[in-house]
Scaffold this active site. Sequence first.
Site, short mmCIF file in Angstrom:
data_model
loop_
_atom_site.label_atom_id
_atom_site.label_comp_id
_atom_site.label_asym_id
_atom_site.label_seq_id
_atom_site.Cartn_x
_atom_site.Cartn_y
_atom_site.Cartn_z
N LYS A 4 -17.50 -6.14 -13.57
CA LYS A 4 -16.04 -6.24 -13.38
C LYS A 4 -15.51 -5.03 -12.61
CE LYS A 4 -11.70 -6.71 -13.75
NZ LYS A 4 -10.71 -7.72 -13.81
N CYS A 22 -4.99 -2.72 -11.96
CA CYS A 22 -6.44 -2.94 -11.94
C CYS A 22 -7.13 -2.16 -10.84
CB CYS A 22 -6.74 -4.42 -11.73
SG CYS A 22 -5.85 -5.47 -12.88
N1 SAJ Z 1 -3.93 -4.60 -1.00
C1 SAJ Z 1 -3.94 -4.01 0.25
N2 SAJ Z 1 -4.66 -4.60 1.23
C2 SAJ Z 1 -5.35 -5.75 1.02
C3 SAJ Z 1 -5.35 -6.35 -0.27
C4 SAJ Z 1 -4.62 -5.75 -1.27
O1 SAJ Z 1 -3.32 -2.96 0.48
O2 SAJ Z 1 -5.97 -6.24 1.98
C5 SAJ Z 1 -3.16 -3.99 -2.10
C6 SAJ Z 1 -2.08 -4.88 -2.66
O3 SAJ Z 1 -0.91 -4.79 -1.91
C7 SAJ Z 1 -1.92 -4.30 -4.03
C8 SAJ Z 1 -3.34 -3.87 -4.40
O4 SAJ Z 1 -4.04 -3.78 -3.19
O5 SAJ Z 1 -1.11 -3.15 -4.00
C9 SAJ Z 1 -4.07 -4.78 -5.38
O6 SAJ Z 1 -3.85 -6.15 -5.07
P1 SAJ Z 1 -5.00 -7.25 -5.16
O7 SAJ Z 1 -4.42 -8.55 -4.79
O8 SAJ Z 1 -6.16 -6.81 -4.35
O9 SAJ Z 1 -5.50 -7.19 -6.66
P2 SAJ Z 1 -4.88 -7.43 -8.12
O10 SAJ Z 1 -4.80 -6.11 -8.80
O11 SAJ Z 1 -3.65 -8.25 -8.08
O12 SAJ Z 1 -6.02 -8.32 -8.80
C10 SAJ Z 1 -7.35 -7.84 -8.84
C11 SAJ Z 1 -8.28 -9.01 -8.55
N3 SAJ Z 1 -9.61 -8.50 -8.25
C12 SAJ Z 1 -10.29 -8.88 -7.14
O13 SAJ Z 1 -9.82 -9.63 -6.31
C13 SAJ Z 1 -11.67 -8.32 -6.97
C14 SAJ Z 1 -8.31 -9.96 -9.72
O14 SAJ Z 1 -9.27 -10.98 -9.54
C15 SAJ Z 1 -8.60 -9.20 -11.01
O15 SAJ Z 1 -8.53 -10.06 -12.13
C16 SAJ Z 1 -7.56 -8.12 -11.20
O16 SAJ Z 1 -7.62 -7.25 -10.07
C17 SAJ Z 1 -7.92 -7.39 -12.48
O17 SAJ Z 1 -7.39 -7.72 -13.53
O18 SAJ Z 1 -8.78 -6.54 -12.45
#
Ligand code: SAJ
Length: 437
Positions: free
Chosen positions: A208, A262
């Site tokens: 994870k 996360c």
């Molecule tokens: N972000 C960027 N650039 C990107 C993608 C995201 O700057 O290309 C930023 C977003 O704006 C945000 C942050 O990253 O600030 C996190 O967003 P996210 O959509 O990547 O992740 P979370 O935190 O909403 O969800 C993640 C997910 N993990 C993965 O995709 C590997 C989700 O499946 C998990 O369940 C969750 O973390 C968790 O609970 O750990």
Amino acid sequence: MKPRSICVVGLGYIGLPTAVVLAQAGYSVTGCDIDADVCARVAAGAAHFSEPGLSALVADIVGNGSLRISDHPVEADAFVICVPTPLAGIATKRADISAVLAAGRAIGAAIRPGNLVILESTSPPGTTIGPLRVELESAAGLVAGRDFLLAHCPERVLPGRMMTELVANDRVVGGLDSASTAAAAALYRSFASGTVSETDATTAELVKLMENTYRDVNIALANEFALVSESLGIDVWRAIDLANRHPRVNILRPGPGVGGHCIAVDPWFVVGSAPRATSLIATGRAVNDAMPGHVADRVTSMLGGLRGRVILALGSTYKANVDDERESASLHVIEHLRDGGADVRVHDAVTRPSPGVSALADGADCLVLLVDHDAYARLDPSRIGHAMRRALVLDCRDVLDRTAWTNAGFTVERLGDGRSNGRPTTLAPVAVGRETL
Ligand code: SAJ
């Protein structure tokens, strides 16, 4: 023995949707939470946060009696722990697993021989077979592996898509021993359509953390490319699109930082578990944490200083199309701008849609787009710029149609776009197919 009753401990972002899915699958579910307000709202058939599809289902299953609410764990065949595991403090970067341990103690009072306990909370490697096991055993006077089963099955769902992903995603299940692994895997297979893979508890914990660390380091790389592009005078968004045409490359998108509870947190659990082996992971975190300051610097140079300037921030949530502000990078950008003396107004298309953007832009010197909410792509620049003191915009998410905004009289800068920050283009144009970079 196949469980029929399940007690879900923690009714937050993961626990409540999980309780709903288990109840829908035919289990008799009790959800418990230490927050009396949360218990009252769910018991009344309402979700206490917004997630597509959740409210109607909560009303349904509470209404038909398949989800009951309690303020403490009650006897059940299986227990599923879904409590927060935040950082203990900004300075320490260590995991705070006190809620997991408290849940373990509370379950220990209700557990009976033959029961199954599953930890879903994202946890540092070793938590399940170490501290959680100790709490359960001492509270229950039973021995894990001999008297009850114990496993880790990390949640993996994306906020905004939870009700689908809880069922459809592949799951990883790791037990204290093979009987625990098999029992937990059977439970998930009973309602999940994705593949349920079996391993040991500590591997499941690291898996994870690896998933979210992979994402964090990838975003850090994108952010570093944004900084490189700014100094080279090229457009990182275009460059990333082109690099991603390679079949084995998938660079994520730059932005004003990484938020949420996360991705910005979990890499520290890996660092904490092996500090001397994790320099790349720690550096990725530092790169992402530096982005809000960089965005504030960009705004400062656009405006020639911050004191007395009026800035409208577009977006305060941690990512697009959610109402969640936890660990939001936007809030850090706003803080930097205010610390520099700017008067910052905040609009968020999801959490604070009114007053609207054009009303808030009245008299502003600059717009800073921080979150890629769908609604922002639909903004009409001709209805915004006229009331501003200066028609400047910094787009940190590559959302705005640059031509339309320029035609409406705006000076448009973008994060990671060295063509738009006043620096000379230092590279000759590169011909790519029929297009030119
Ligand atoms: N972000 C960027 N650039 C990107 C993608 C995201 O700057 O290309 C930023 C977003 O704006 C945000 C942050 O990253 O600030 C996190 O967003 P996210 O959509 O990547 O992740 P979370 O935190 O909403 O969800 C993640 C997910 N993990 C993965 O995709 C590997 C989700 O499946 C998990 O369940 C969750 O973390 C968790 O609970 O750990």
